[in-house]
Design an enzyme around this catalytic site. Sequence first.
Site, PDB file in Angstrom:
ATOM      1  N   GLN A 131       0.807  -1.211   0.000  1.00  0.00           N
ATOM      2  CA  GLN A 131       0.000   0.000   0.000  1.00  0.00           C
ATOM      3  C   GLN A 131       0.845   1.268   0.000  1.00  0.00           C
ATOM      4  O   GLN A 131       0.329   2.363  -0.245  1.00  0.00           O
ATOM      5  CB  GLN A 131      -0.942   0.011   1.205  1.00  0.00           C
ATOM      6  N   CYS A 137      -5.248   0.521   3.795  1.00  0.00           N
ATOM      7  CA  CYS A 137      -5.201  -0.859   4.297  1.00  0.00           C
ATOM      8  C   CYS A 137      -6.562  -1.529   4.236  1.00  0.00           C
ATOM      9  O   CYS A 137      -6.675  -2.726   3.962  1.00  0.00           O
ATOM     10  CB  CYS A 137      -4.658  -0.878   5.714  1.00  0.00           C
ATOM     11  N   HIS A 274      -5.473  -0.629  11.919  1.00  0.00           N
ATOM     12  CA  HIS A 274      -4.924  -1.202  10.687  1.00  0.00           C
ATOM     13  C   HIS A 274      -5.727  -2.437  10.294  1.00  0.00           C
ATOM     14  O   HIS A 274      -6.022  -3.285  11.140  1.00  0.00           O
ATOM     15  CB  HIS A 274      -3.458  -1.576  10.903  1.00  0.00           C
ATOM     16  N   ASN A 294      -0.337  -9.050   5.479  1.00  0.00           N
ATOM     17  CA  ASN A 294      -0.279  -7.606   5.584  1.00  0.00           C
ATOM     18  C   ASN A 294      -0.158  -7.010   4.186  1.00  0.00           C
ATOM     19  O   ASN A 294      -0.042  -7.726   3.193  1.00  0.00           O
ATOM     20  CB  ASN A 294       0.920  -7.201   6.451  1.00  0.00           C
TER      21      ASN A 294
END
Length: 326
Positions: A131, A137, A274, A294
Amino acid sequence: MQLAVILFGLALACVQARTTENHQQWLEFKKDHVKFYRSLAEEYKRFSIFQDNLQKIDEHNALYEKGLKSYKLGVTPFADLTSEEFKELLAFKPRSSEREGNRIFEIPENVTIPESIDWREKGAVTPVKNQGVCGGCWAFSVTGSLEGAYFNKYNNLVSFSEQQLIDCTIGKYQLLGCNGGELDPAFQYMKDKGLETEKNYPFVMYDDKCRVNDSLIVTKISEFIDVEPNNEDALIAAVGLIGPVSIAIDAEPIQLYNEGIFESESCSKVELNHAVLAVGYGTMDGKDYWIVKNSWSTMFGEKGYIRMRRGVNQCGIATQPSYPVI
């Protein structure tokens, strides 16, 4: 007197050697992460913070080597930031209230839930994305669960467009593009409009004008389902039986995570900042863990992933899970 001079000289040599080593690591860090700074003063400031973080890494890893910590720290893309600066980058906006009409996932009866699962091994997870400086996110999290759902229905792994979500949900869906967002409104957009592929609508790392092409929409979702908050048994069942699930965590303490099973009492179970993706779970050396994808590139953690302690709602991992249905 002579001994004192010798000892001082040795100490100075050690400091100089350490500084040289830190500087070499700094040069490698800037190259690996394509870091540029506006001025020499800014670079000096960043190098000073970097050295502080190296000391933090060394002190933590010394405890890891003694078996006192279950995970290691290392140089990540965020090693030139203070913890306060890093926290400011985290742009997930927690759900302000429960949305009416959402179905709640119920653990099926008379069904065996796998003791462990890794949806990467089954082909349901796309490669780790990045990102960058965009606080999107939330978009990467929901495309991840959509990619898993699409694979499980059609046996075809497709990478879906985060950029479409970032560009096209500002306004009606009250999301903020690269300045932040949450999961449910993004799922609602996918239900209303559907998504194009990443290839047709690529990520550019900033908010842009919505340019969706309805003829290129690959799929919509029929609904999105919430997993009961703070119920890790329900989350285990959802991940084990359904597929990858979008989740949110307090990511402040994972800034320098490198490998191992992350476990910390310093992160919050309610102050989520997040969004990530639960793609599996397992057990190692008696410790249960989650496998979390992630969106900080493969240079973070375990090639872009983090394993987090399971069974304690680590960093709020079970506080706000959701997944889509096609």
